[in-house]
Design a protein around this motif. Structure first.
Motif, PDB file in Angstrom:
ATOM      1  N   THR A 153      -9.538 -14.341   4.078  1.00  0.00           N
ATOM      2  CA  THR A 153      -9.332 -13.120   3.300  1.00  0.00           C
ATOM      3  C   THR A 153      -7.864 -12.714   3.160  1.00  0.00           C
ATOM      4  OG1 THR A 153      -9.692 -11.740   5.271  1.00  0.00           O
ATOM      5  CG2 THR A 153     -11.601 -12.203   3.866  1.00  0.00           C
ATOM      6  N   ILE A 154      -6.967 -13.356   3.891  1.00  0.00           N
ATOM      7  CA  ILE A 154      -5.552 -13.096   3.626  1.00  0.00           C
ATOM      8  C   ILE A 154      -5.212 -13.525   2.203  1.00  0.00           C
ATOM      9  CG2 ILE A 154      -4.764 -15.331   4.547  1.00  0.00           C
ATOM     10  CD1 ILE A 154      -2.221 -13.919   5.491  1.00  0.00           C
ATOM     11  N   GLY A 155      -5.841 -14.616   1.738  1.00  0.00           N
ATOM     12  CA  GLY A 155      -5.644 -15.065   0.364  1.00  0.00           C
ATOM     13  C   GLY A 155      -6.254 -14.099  -0.636  1.00  0.00           C
ATOM     14  N   THR A 156      -7.408 -13.537  -0.287  1.00  0.00           N
ATOM     15  CA  THR A 156      -8.067 -12.587  -1.173  1.00  0.00           C
ATOM     16  C   THR A 156      -7.199 -11.352  -1.385  1.00  0.00           C
ATOM     17  OG1 THR A 156     -10.256 -13.313  -0.440  1.00  0.00           O
ATOM     18  CG2 THR A 156     -10.130 -11.165  -1.487  1.00  0.00           C
ATOM     19  N   LEU A 157      -6.687 -10.774  -0.284  1.00  0.00           N
ATOM     20  CA  LEU A 157      -5.865  -9.573  -0.418  1.00  0.00           C
ATOM     21  C   LEU A 157      -4.533  -9.883  -1.095  1.00  0.00           C
ATOM     22  CD1 LEU A 157      -6.467  -6.665   0.280  1.00  0.00           C
ATOM     23  CD2 LEU A 157      -5.073  -6.904   2.330  1.00  0.00           C
ATOM     24  N   TYR A 158      -4.011 -11.085  -0.868  1.00  0.00           N
ATOM     25  CA  TYR A 158      -2.761 -11.477  -1.524  1.00  0.00           C
ATOM     26  C   TYR A 158      -2.945 -11.497  -3.044  1.00  0.00           C
ATOM     27  CZ  TYR A 158       1.110 -14.409  -3.123  1.00  0.00           C
ATOM     28  OH  TYR A 158       2.196 -14.890  -3.797  1.00  0.00           O
ATOM     29  N   HIS A 159      -4.022 -12.101  -3.511  1.00  0.00           N
ATOM     30  CA  HIS A 159      -4.240 -12.204  -4.956  1.00  0.00           C
ATOM     31  C   HIS A 159      -4.612 -10.857  -5.577  1.00  0.00           C
ATOM     32  CE1 HIS A 159      -3.721 -16.510  -5.415  1.00  0.00           C
ATOM     33  NE2 HIS A 159      -4.442 -16.694  -4.320  1.00  0.00           N
ATOM     34  N   ALA A 160      -5.098  -9.913  -4.754  1.00  0.00           N
ATOM     35  CA  ALA A 160      -5.505  -8.605  -5.278  1.00  0.00           C
ATOM     36  C   ALA A 160      -4.424  -7.543  -5.088  1.00  0.00           C
ATOM     37  CB  ALA A 160      -6.793  -8.159  -4.596  1.00  0.00           C
ATOM     38  N   ARG A 161      -3.287  -7.917  -4.531  1.00  0.00           N
ATOM     39  CA  ARG A 161      -2.301  -6.913  -4.112  1.00  0.00           C
ATOM     40  C   ARG A 161      -1.789  -6.066  -5.274  1.00  0.00           C
ATOM     41  NH1 ARG A 161      -0.010 -11.656  -5.066  1.00  0.00           N
ATOM     42  NH2 ARG A 161       2.219 -11.887  -5.586  1.00  0.00           N
ATOM     43  N   LYS A 162      -1.612  -6.666  -6.438  1.00  0.00           N
ATOM     44  CA  LYS A 162      -1.101  -5.913  -7.580  1.00  0.00           C
ATOM     45  C   LYS A 162      -2.145  -4.948  -8.137  1.00  0.00           C
ATOM     46  CE  LYS A 162       2.233  -9.474  -8.946  1.00  0.00           C
ATOM     47  NZ  LYS A 162       2.639 -10.443 -10.012  1.00  0.00           N
ATOM     48  N   VAL A 164      -4.114  -3.089  -6.488  1.00  0.00           N
ATOM     49  CA  VAL A 164      -4.258  -1.871  -5.667  1.00  0.00           C
ATOM     50  C   VAL A 164      -2.923  -1.235  -5.295  1.00  0.00           C
ATOM     51  CG1 VAL A 164      -6.499  -2.529  -4.732  1.00  0.00           C
ATOM     52  CG2 VAL A 164      -4.423  -3.316  -3.578  1.00  0.00           C
ATOM     53  N   GLU A 165      -1.835  -1.829  -5.704  1.00  0.00           N
ATOM     54  CA  GLU A 165      -0.519  -1.278  -5.383  1.00  0.00           C
ATOM     55  C   GLU A 165      -0.399   0.133  -5.955  1.00  0.00           C
ATOM     56  OE1 GLU A 165       3.029  -0.881  -3.630  1.00  0.00           O
ATOM     57  OE2 GLU A 165       1.816  -2.697  -3.441  1.00  0.00           O
ATOM     58  N   GLY A 166       0.107   1.063  -5.151  1.00  0.00           N
ATOM     59  CA  GLY A 166       0.302   2.439  -5.601  1.00  0.00           C
ATOM     60  C   GLY A 166      -0.972   3.257  -5.653  1.00  0.00           C
ATOM     61  N   LYS A 167      -2.048   2.756  -5.029  1.00  0.00           N
ATOM     62  CA  LYS A 167      -3.333   3.468  -5.057  1.00  0.00           C
ATOM     63  C   LYS A 167      -3.821   3.730  -3.637  1.00  0.00           C
ATOM     64  CE  LYS A 167      -4.772   1.220  -9.380  1.00  0.00           C
ATOM     65  NZ  LYS A 167      -5.781   0.334 -10.024  1.00  0.00           N
ATOM     66  N   ASN A 168      -4.567   4.834  -3.489  1.00  0.00           N
ATOM     67  CA  ASN A 168      -5.349   5.057  -2.281  1.00  0.00           C
ATOM     68  C   ASN A 168      -6.691   4.374  -2.510  1.00  0.00           C
ATOM     69  OD1 ASN A 168      -3.348   6.851  -1.215  1.00  0.00           O
ATOM     70  ND2 ASN A 168      -4.187   8.508  -2.453  1.00  0.00           N
ATOM     71  N   PHE A 169      -7.056   3.415  -1.653  1.00  0.00           N
ATOM     72  CA  PHE A 169      -8.234   2.619  -2.006  1.00  0.00           C
ATOM     73  C   PHE A 169      -9.051   2.191  -0.794  1.00  0.00           C
ATOM     74  CE2 PHE A 169      -4.924  -0.392  -1.076  1.00  0.00           C
ATOM     75  CZ  PHE A 169      -5.553  -1.537  -0.573  1.00  0.00           C
ATOM     76  N   TYR A 170     -10.331   1.976  -1.059  1.00  0.00           N
ATOM     77  CA  TYR A 170     -11.244   1.416  -0.070  1.00  0.00           C
ATOM     78  C   TYR A 170     -11.218  -0.107  -0.165  1.00  0.00           C
ATOM     79  CZ  TYR A 170     -13.610   5.966   0.540  1.00  0.00           C
ATOM     80  OH  TYR A 170     -13.924   7.271   0.822  1.00  0.00           O
ATOM     81  N   ILE A 171     -11.425  -0.758   0.965  1.00  0.00           N
ATOM     82  CA  ILE A 171     -11.699  -2.198   1.004  1.00  0.00           C
ATOM     83  C   ILE A 171     -13.110  -2.356   1.550  1.00  0.00           C
ATOM     84  CG2 ILE A 171     -11.069  -4.452   1.919  1.00  0.00           C
ATOM     85  CD1 ILE A 171      -8.237  -3.469   2.292  1.00  0.00           C
ATOM     86  N   LEU A 172     -13.960  -3.030   0.789  1.00  0.00           N
ATOM     87  CA  LEU A 172     -15.343  -3.234   1.179  1.00  0.00           C
ATOM     88  C   LEU A 172     -15.675  -4.722   1.159  1.00  0.00           C
ATOM     89  CD1 LEU A 172     -15.091  -0.558  -0.742  1.00  0.00           C
ATOM     90  CD2 LEU A 172     -17.546  -0.497  -0.541  1.00  0.00           C
ATOM     91  N   SER A 173     -16.613  -5.118   1.985  1.00  0.00           N
ATOM     92  CA  SER A 173     -17.166  -6.470   1.926  1.00  0.00           C
ATOM     93  C   SER A 173     -18.453  -6.407   1.117  1.00  0.00           C
ATOM     94  CB  SER A 173     -17.456  -7.012   3.333  1.00  0.00           C
ATOM     95  OG  SER A 173     -16.255  -7.183   4.042  1.00  0.00           O
ATOM     96  N   SER A 174     -18.626  -7.328   0.195  1.00  0.00           N
ATOM     97  CA  SER A 174     -19.778  -7.287  -0.704  1.00  0.00           C
ATOM     98  C   SER A 174     -21.100  -7.398   0.041  1.00  0.00           C
ATOM     99  CB  SER A 174     -19.685  -8.416  -1.733  1.00  0.00           C
ATOM    100  OG  SER A 174     -19.818  -9.687  -1.101  1.00  0.00           O
ATOM    101  N   LYS A 234      -4.283   4.308   2.664  1.00  0.00           N
ATOM    102  CA  LYS A 234      -3.425   5.151   1.838  1.00  0.00           C
ATOM    103  C   LYS A 234      -2.389   4.250   1.150  1.00  0.00           C
ATOM    104  CE  LYS A 234      -3.185   9.200   2.154  1.00  0.00           C
ATOM    105  NZ  LYS A 234      -3.785  10.285   1.311  1.00  0.00           N
ATOM    106  N   LYS A 235      -1.906   4.716  -0.005  1.00  0.00           N
ATOM    107  CA  LYS A 235      -0.946   3.894  -0.749  1.00  0.00           C
ATOM    108  C   LYS A 235       0.316   3.630   0.067  1.00  0.00           C
ATOM    109  CE  LYS A 235       0.436   8.002  -3.381  1.00  0.00           C
ATOM    110  NZ  LYS A 235       0.443   8.605  -4.747  1.00  0.00           N
ATOM    111  N   GLU A 236       0.703   4.611   0.904  1.00  0.00           N
ATOM    112  CA  GLU A 236       1.889   4.406   1.741  1.00  0.00           C
ATOM    113  C   GLU A 236       1.633   3.312   2.775  1.00  0.00           C
ATOM    114  OE1 GLU A 236       0.289   7.324   1.482  1.00  0.00           O
ATOM    115  OE2 GLU A 236       1.603   8.516   0.184  1.00  0.00           O
ATOM    116  N   PHE A 237       0.412   3.291   3.274  1.00  0.00           N
ATOM    117  CA  PHE A 237       0.069   2.272   4.269  1.00  0.00           C
ATOM    118  C   PHE A 237       0.111   0.884   3.637  1.00  0.00           C
ATOM    119  CE2 PHE A 237      -2.516  -0.447   6.854  1.00  0.00           C
ATOM    120  CZ  PHE A 237      -2.288  -0.017   8.157  1.00  0.00           C
ATOM    121  N   PHE A 238      -0.487   0.749   2.450  1.00  0.00           N
ATOM    122  CA  PHE A 238      -0.517  -0.585   1.837  1.00  0.00           C
ATOM    123  C   PHE A 238       0.875  -1.030   1.398  1.00  0.00           C
ATOM    124  CE2 PHE A 238      -1.293  -3.664  -1.627  1.00  0.00           C
ATOM    125  CZ  PHE A 238      -1.963  -4.614  -0.863  1.00  0.00           C
ATOM    126  N   SER A 239       1.718  -0.101   0.991  1.00  0.00           N
ATOM    127  CA  SER A 239       3.093  -0.477   0.624  1.00  0.00           C
ATOM    128  C   SER A 239       3.828  -1.079   1.812  1.00  0.00           C
ATOM    129  CB  SER A 239       3.854   0.754   0.111  1.00  0.00           C
ATOM    130  OG  SER A 239       3.347   1.167  -1.139  1.00  0.00           O
TER     131      SER A 239
END
Length: 614
Positions: A153-162, A164-174, A234-239
């Motif tokens: 999942t490091i690859g998954t979050l890497y490809h999805a990084r743009k 969610v950038e600048g957003k407050n967001f949930y991460i869920l497993s399907s 939080k967006k600050e955390f993900f940044s």
């Protein structure tokens, strides 16, 4: 987490509640609720409702404060295969499995929609097309992760990084199932859902401060709160996290990393993140089919899996008796899984025994004639060199065979094991078994070329014109030697020889046919990535085994000397390499990747061409 801020959110969501109800909803004491209300009143975030006793209203300042913590989006991870759920996941991604008649991923999307979260991105990979209907049904976005099969999942979050950038967001497993809706439109703090695990656990254990801030994460522990379920960032955390994700993604040796590995290792360099304690029975992460059966009884006998229905029919047992399902490493042609028949099954002949079910891979209908494969098993049965077969369907290639306890694959790097396998190969070659179909390198190469070019396809080699010309000359050389023919395995890779308590067995006869016995030596050599000198020693092992078995003049030497064989061996290795590189090219059109395998196979051809002066 910051209880006062959570209370403020709860008062916005449920202004009709009493202080006692707010206390029950947040898990706070009544005294703590009173204390927080007083704090927010002093800060100007709350005001009393006239004539309403203890009721409070959010002021404009309070509403503005909460809006700063508005949830913008959700990211659902759905790219993986779900190997622990075979065979169901061969046909359906794990997140699309139903629980009580509702797909797990749909339940989560609906829960997000209930709190107003509509910006939902689903990261897909395995069986990605299966998720497309969700775009029309729920307005979600799909994001493809091209590395879903090679990175965790490091690859998954890497490809999805743009996304969610600048957003407050949930991460869920399907593939999570939440009993109650735990999502909100407002989230004041970054958190990771946490469930309490009694006794010893292999989950990721959280070491937290008194306020719930996560200070350290350890893999494994006992009697502790563990990472379990959704996450909010939080967006600050993900940044702050994103540079570390990018760094570890590019670092060699991190292919198996979860994104949480980065969180764990760099926690001290990140903003605060808190545990979000959940009550028992709120979050479910089903580990395998047997866990799902305990939760949803439908899966006891009606899993919806074609493979499970087949096994049930073959063994005349209910699906619930098919247990201990586990994925085997997927082969290049097929997918296979192990299973057991329950020890208390009414079918006493098979109760407590283990078996392997083979499911043909994508596109194999064009590559393999299953009726010919069935004929091979029938022809060689009395030689007692194959695995025990219980079921074979020549229409679709499904196969069920016995699993040999403590069996292991051969290791061609060990001479004694190579020779044991060559003894079995010799028995096949000298067995005088004949079938009506041949394995012709020239015909197979031409066929694979044709199916690669179907529908406007192409051969992915810029110099294929030169390659093809060299191939024709190499074929003229091999065919001009008038080679002897016998029944050959063709796929004599070391993984297709298994050492059992009952002796060595040869498995996977999909490509078998009449051919030069030397071709089996060539195939075994290139599959093991032997160079040409190592392959010559491989041939010597075969000839020495033949001599030890009393075959002074084995079929392989018919009308040929050992020196002739060495030159022919190089040509066969080259042609076989070209054959399998074209096979890879076709399979890649079907969405499968083979890493450097196709390049290594092509290199055998080009190097053989140089050695032979073609």
């Amino acid at each position: 987490m910051n209880s006062c801020t959570i209370l403020l959110r709860n008062m916005m969501e449920h202004p009709e509640y009493s202080q006692r109800q707010w206390a029950e909803e947040t898990g706070m004491s009544l005294g703590k609720v009173n204390q927080c209300i007083k704090h927010w009143e002093e800060e100007g975030y709350l005001e009393k409702q006239e004539g309403k006793g203890e009721k409070r209203n959010l002021t404009e300042k309070g509403k503005a404060f909460l809006q700063e913590h508005k949830v913008d989006a959700a990211l659902i991870l759905a790219a993986g295969f779900g190997s622990r759920f075979v065979p169901l996941t061969y046909e359906c991604p794990k997140g699309l499995l139903e629980v009580f008649g509702e797909r797990m991923i749909e339940r989560q999307i609906k829960q997000l929609h209930e709190v107003g979260i509509k910006d939902i991105t689903i990261v897909v990979g395995y069986l990605k097309e299966k998720f497309d209907y969700l775009v029309d049904a729920y307005g979600v976005k799909l994001l493809y992760n091209p590395e879903y099969s090679t990175k965790n999942t490091i690859g998954t979050l890497y490809h999805a990084r743009k996304a969610v950038e600048g957003k407050n967001f949930y991460i869920l497993s399907s593939d999570n199932w939440m009993r109650e809706n735990m999502y909100h439109s407002i989230e004041p703090l970054s958190w990771y859902a946490a469930s309490y695990m009694e006794g010893e656990t292999k989950e990721w254990v959280l070491d937290c401060g008194k306020d719930g801030q996560i200070k350290r994460v350890e893999v494994g522990g006992e009697d502790a709160y563990c990472m379990y379920g959704p996450v909010f960032l939080k967006k600050e955390f993900f940044s702050a996290l994103r540079p570390f994700i990018e760094e570890y993604y590019h670092r060699p040796g991190t292919e198996d990393f979860y994104w949480e590995d980065v969180l764990r290792l760099e926690l001290k360099h990140l903003p605060p993140i808190y545990r979000n304690e959940q009550k028992d029975g709120q979050i479910y992460e089903f580990e395998n089919l047997e866990e799902l059966r305990l939760f949803d009884e439908k899966y006891n006998d009606h899993s919806g899996s074609e493979a499970m229905e087949l096994i049930s029919s073959v063994f005349r047992i209910p699906e619930r008796d098919i247990v201990k399902l586990r994925c085997l490493k997927a082969g290049m042609t097929n997918k296979s899984f192990l299973f057991s028949i329950h020890e208390e099954s009414e079918n006493k002949d098979y109760a407590g025994k283990d078996f392997i079910c083979r499911i043909p891979g994508v596109g194999t209908g064009k590559l393999i004639n299953r009726r010919e494969e069935e004929e091979i098993y029938s022809i060689v049965k009395d030689l007692e060199i194959t695995e025990e077969l219980l079921y074979f369907n020549p229409e679709n290639g499904y196969k069920i065979s016995r699993y040999y306890e403590e069996a292991r694959n051969a290791d061609f790097s060990k001479q004694e094991e190579r020779r044991a396998c060559m003894k079995l190969l010799l028995k096949l070659h000298e067995g005088k078994k004949e079938v009506n179909h041949a394995f012709s390198l020239g015909e197979k190469i031409q066929y694979y070329e044709d199916i690669c070019l179907e529908g406007g396809g192409e051969i992915p080699y810029q110099d294929y014109g030169k390659i093809k010309e060299g191939m024709k000359r190499m074929l003229q050389f091999t065919e001009g030697t008038n080679p002897p023919l016998c029944l050959c395995h063709i796929d004599a890779v070391q993984d297709n020889f298994i050492f059992t308590k009952e002796g060595v067995k040869m498995i996977d006869w999909e490509y078998a046919g009449m051919a030069d016995p030397l071709l089996d030596i060539a195939m075994g050599a290139i599959y093991s990535y032997m160079d040409f000198e190592e392959a010559k020693q491989f041939l010597k092992d075969y000839l020495q085994v033949a001599k030890a078995e009393g075959k002074e003049k084995p079929l392989i030497l018919s009308r040929r000397t050992e020196a002739d064989l060495e030159k022919l061996l190089i040509a066969y290795m080259g042609l076989s390499g070209l054959l399998w590189s074209l096979w890879c090219a076709y399979k890649m059109r079907k969405g499968q990747e083979f890493g450097e395998y196709s390049l290594k196979m092509l290199r055998y051809f080009k190097d053989a061409k140089k050695i032979l002066g073609i």
